[in-house]
Design an enzyme around this catalytic site. Sequence first.
Site, short mmCIF file in Angstrom:
data_model
loop_
_atom_site.label_atom_id
_atom_site.label_comp_id
_atom_site.label_asym_id
_atom_site.label_seq_id
_atom_site.Cartn_x
_atom_site.Cartn_y
_atom_site.Cartn_z
CG LEU A 58 -2.09 -0.92 1.28
CD1 LEU A 58 -2.74 -0.88 2.66
CD2 LEU A 58 -3.11 -0.57 0.22
CG ASP A 59 0.91 4.32 -3.07
OD1 ASP A 59 1.71 3.41 -3.33
OD2 ASP A 59 0.38 5.03 -3.93
#
Length: 313
Positions: A58-59
């Site tokens: 995930l960013d």
Amino acid sequence: EEDSVPNYGKSAKERTIEELIKTSAIICDNHSGPTSHQVTAWVRDIFNVKTCGHSGTLDPSVTGVLPIALENATKVMPVLTGLDKEYVGVMHLHKEVPEDLLRNVIVEKFIGKIKQRPPVKSAVARVEREREIYFFDILEMDGKDVLFKVGCQAGTYIRVLCHQIGQTLKVGAHMAQLRRTKVGNFTEDDTHSLVEIRDAYEFWKENKDETNLRKILIPVEYATMHAKRVFVKDSAVDAISNGSPLYPNGITRIQKDIIRGETVAIMTLKEELIALGISKMTSEEIFKRKTGTAVRVDRVLMPRGIYPKWDKA
């Protein structure tokens, strides 16, 4: 208290917490800021285990569902990393457009198979690749801000998708907010914050109360429910746990529609996951044939001493 513990399999309740920690996954509610690698490292430190792994980056700005495997359960990553995803987010259009135009463009251009090039900061090669968008629902529009829900194939970049939609509309767009709400069968209801996870572990260590920790630890059998299963005789378990191939005469039952080359879960009669393997035959061939390799063992998850006595299944 017993009923509050999820019924993940016949043998899950028999395992000690120490055994579960070595053979489970947890679903972390990733908060904005740290990278997925940092969150995974914190979980590793909480449980004081040697290895941990997450099933999809995930960013740092993206929140939500992040499956993390502990210790021996990291071996099931091949069947966790390819799971479909769902997200809820906000796309900011750089100019206002009519809602019906936006909906038409999405339906015509961005439902089904699309082409994407990973962003500059991604950890993979920036080679154009095909991904599938299952749905893209507009939940609400407020001027230039579009609240949406999207379901997609693993490896789809939602930030890139928003940019592509903006380009097609010829107004420009970017992803303003994003939360991952589902990975495979795991949803937000399955998630736990890092604080919850740490508190449950420390409460067990200090007070020997396992209740909350057992709710958080998800045995690999449940984490891999989406993989097709092959059940084997007790007499075959020892050889499989040493990496030997699985032959048709060692199998008691199998799921339908297994195809050659598919990753399958090899199970004991007590529904314990012994290993992941690569099917060398279809389900029909396994039923008909008496010789040959049915499944090539790929990753052994059940060395001796990890689970309760499987030879007494």
